[in-house]
Write an enzyme that holds these catalytic residues in place. Structure first.
Site, PDB file in Angstrom:
ATOM      1  N   HIS A 156       0.839  -1.212   0.000  1.00 31.85           N
ATOM      2  CA  HIS A 156       0.000   0.000   0.000  1.00 31.85           C
ATOM      3  C   HIS A 156       0.872   1.260   0.000  1.00 31.85           C
ATOM      4  CE1 HIS A 156      -3.484   2.570   1.283  1.00 31.85           C
ATOM      5  NE2 HIS A 156      -2.511   3.253   1.875  1.00 31.85           N
ATOM      6  N   GLU A 157       1.812   1.323   0.929  1.00 27.62           N
ATOM      7  CA  GLU A 157       2.666   2.522   1.024  1.00 27.62           C
ATOM      8  C   GLU A 157       3.510   2.675  -0.233  1.00 27.62           C
ATOM      9  OE1 GLU A 157       1.638   4.277   3.232  1.00 27.62           O
ATOM     10  OE2 GLU A 157       0.902   2.938   4.794  1.00 27.62           O
ATOM     11  N   HIS A 184       1.745   4.335  -3.075  1.00 29.30           N
ATOM     12  CA  HIS A 184       1.671   5.801  -2.936  1.00 29.30           C
ATOM     13  C   HIS A 184       2.803   6.503  -3.682  1.00 29.30           C
ATOM     14  CE1 HIS A 184      -1.650   6.704  -0.299  1.00 29.30           C
ATOM     15  NE2 HIS A 184      -1.248   5.868   0.645  1.00 29.30           N
ATOM     16  N   GLU A 237      -5.499   7.639  -1.299  1.00 27.97           N
ATOM     17  CA  GLU A 237      -5.764   6.445  -0.476  1.00 27.97           C
ATOM     18  C   GLU A 237      -6.595   5.409  -1.234  1.00 27.97           C
ATOM     19  OE1 GLU A 237      -3.984   5.893   1.792  1.00 27.97           O
ATOM     20  OE2 GLU A 237      -3.403   7.774   2.698  1.00 27.97           O
ATOM     21  N   TYR A 282     -10.461   5.015   2.299  1.00 32.03           N
ATOM     22  CA  TYR A 282      -9.622   3.894   1.857  1.00 32.03           C
ATOM     23  C   TYR A 282     -10.480   2.752   1.292  1.00 32.03           C
ATOM     24  CZ  TYR A 282      -5.691   5.649   4.786  1.00 32.03           C
ATOM     25  OH  TYR A 282      -4.697   6.389   5.361  1.00 32.03           O
TER      26      TYR A 282
HETATM   27 ZN   LIG Z   1      -2.211   5.224   2.346  1.00 29.84          ZN
END
Ligand SMILES: [Zn+2]
Length: 213
Positions: free
Chosen positions: A74-75, A78, A97, A149
């Site tokens: 997930h990170e 980004h 998100e 999210y």
């Molecule tokens: Zn995030």
């Protein structure tokens, strides 16, 4: 990758998953913009240009190994959605998100050869209220992440349910990246782009989950 505990085996697994996900995102979204990526474990999950941290979420201790892997992915995503395509993180938090949640699940479905679980997504949506995902963050109570999210990532999947699934989702993200790399996007522009991309007749699909004023 940096870790601060005696968990060599786990760290090795995570760096392999991260490397695989990085390759997948580069191939299916666009080039990673830096020469190096640092992953720091034992921190709150957070994204920075060229650096991601992962281990815990607000108000909880360290997460389990599977959740930690998903958090790193997930990170990492980004880097594209926030790092390369920018957005206002207070008024339009869903744009980075939601896209990060969506591309994390896209990577997982694709790498595990899994069908998109539209039925369980429908059940998940039934649990949520008809609150839009693009409100300013101070308009949500403690369930903010279920919308910015969760529901946003799920509604993005609903776009592809009758429109080509995983393969089309990859194509969409690549086109989106090509248009908006190093630019800032907002909800209105996202809707304009997506409506045009899919040749949608009107904005009714978006009105279920976005406020468009
Ligand atoms: Zn995030």
């Amino acid at each position: 990758m940096f870790g601060f505990e005696e968990k060599e085996e786990l760290y090795k697994e995570i760096s392999e998953v991260a490397s695989d996900a990085l390759g997948y995102f580069e191939e299916n979204i666009g080039p990673y913009p830096f020469g190096q990526l640092d992953i720091i474990l034992d921190e709150l999950g957070m994204e920075y240009p060229g650096i991601v941290t992962a281990s815990s979420i607000y108000g909880s201790g360290p997460v389990n190994p599977d959740a930690l892997k998903n958090m790193v992915i997930h990170e990492l995503s980004h880097q594209w959605f926030y790092g390369v395509i920018s957005n206002d993180p207070f008024n339009d938090a869903w744009l980075d998100e939601g896209l990060a949640s969506f591309s994390t699940s896209l990577y997982l479905f694709s790498s595990e050869n899994q069908e998109v679980p539209y039925d369980s997504m429908d059940k998940q949506l039934e649990q949520l209220e008809s609150i839009p995902v693009n409100l300013p963050l101070d308009k949500y109570d403690e369930n903010m992440s279920s919308y910015t999210y969760g529901k946003s990532g799920t509604m993005l999947w609903k776009l592809f349910e009758q429109r080509g699934g995983i393969k089309e989702a990859e194509k969409f993200l690549k086109t989106y990246y090509n248009y908006y790399q190093y630019k800032e996007i907002d909800t209105k522009e996202f809707v304009r782009f997506t409506k045009h991309y899919f040749n949608l007749e009107d904005e009714s699909f978006f009105k279920e989950w976005l406020t468009l004023e």
